[in-house]
Scaffold this motif. Structure first.
Motif: not given
Length: 211
Positions: A71-72, A166-176, A179-181
């Motif tokens: 994720s990181s 990419r502009d739809v993703i915006g500032d959305e990020r994978f949660p750190l 580890t599942i989901g």
């Protein structure tokens, strides 16, 4: 001028797989991309392989960080991506011929899904959990109905197998802190933002199944 597609590939101790994955991209007829290889603290020769590939093609960028998880690594890729669209590829997978065909010409959808096949260590190929192909959907009710119907399928919950504006993703990020989901959390958050989608009917992505 920024590329049309940023390809984000997280890498951790992936020495046996890197070349097949990267070569499947280099062999495409579509060339308007940048590839971001994120070495997530590998302890094998992954970083050296990535650096050798980058020396041969200036579209390939190598970033290296201490081991912080996939994720990181993906978030690091997102922070450095400059393409109009983003696509994620897992390093032990590869893409088939014409993977970038949906990017040819004018594209204006927020998310374009491609289908996928599975393959095992013996090279046996089988069908993935694919979803019906649809032309460009831009009606909010139609999009909601389509996503609701197929949200349980693997392709909806994974970051790979699609091109995302990419502009739809915006500032959305994978949660750190998961580890599942974590893939589902990211994708469901992104899909809530989309105003248009398209699904092509060809299995361009090849997903490796491990025992």
């Amino acid at each position: 001028m920024n590329p049309k597609v940023s390809i984000i590939i997280p890498i951790y101790n992936a020495e046996p797989y890197i070349d097949q994955c990267v070569q499947s991209i280099l062999s495409q007829s579509f060339h308007d991309w940048e590839m971001i290889l994120i070495n997530d603290g590998s302890r094998d020769h992954s970083l050296k392989i990535c650096e050798q590939l980058a020396e041969k093609d200036d579209r390939i960028h190598v970033l290296s960080q201490s081991n912080m998880g996939v994720s990181s690594a993906r978030n690091t890729g997102l922070m450095n991506a400059v393409g109009e669209y983003v696509t994620f590829i897992d390093v032990d997978d590869y893409v088939g011929n014409d993977f970038f065909a949906p990017m040819a010409g004018d594209t204006d959808e927020d998310v374009i899904f491609v289908q996928y096949n599975c393959f095992d260590e013996q090279g046996t190929i089988s069908d993935g959990e694919n979803i019906p192909a649809v032309p460009s959907l831009k009606d909010e009710k139609e999009i909601k109905a389509y996503l609701s119907q197929w949200l349980h399928q693997n392709i909806m919950r994974t970051p790979w197998g699609k091109f995302i504006r990419r502009d739809v993703i915006g500032d959305e990020r994978f949660p750190l802190n998961q580890t599942i989901g974590e893939d589902s959390v990211f994708m469901f958050s992104v899909l809530q933002r989309v105003k248009s989608i398209r699904t092509v009917d060809t299995a361009y992505y090849m997903w490796r199944t491990h025992a």
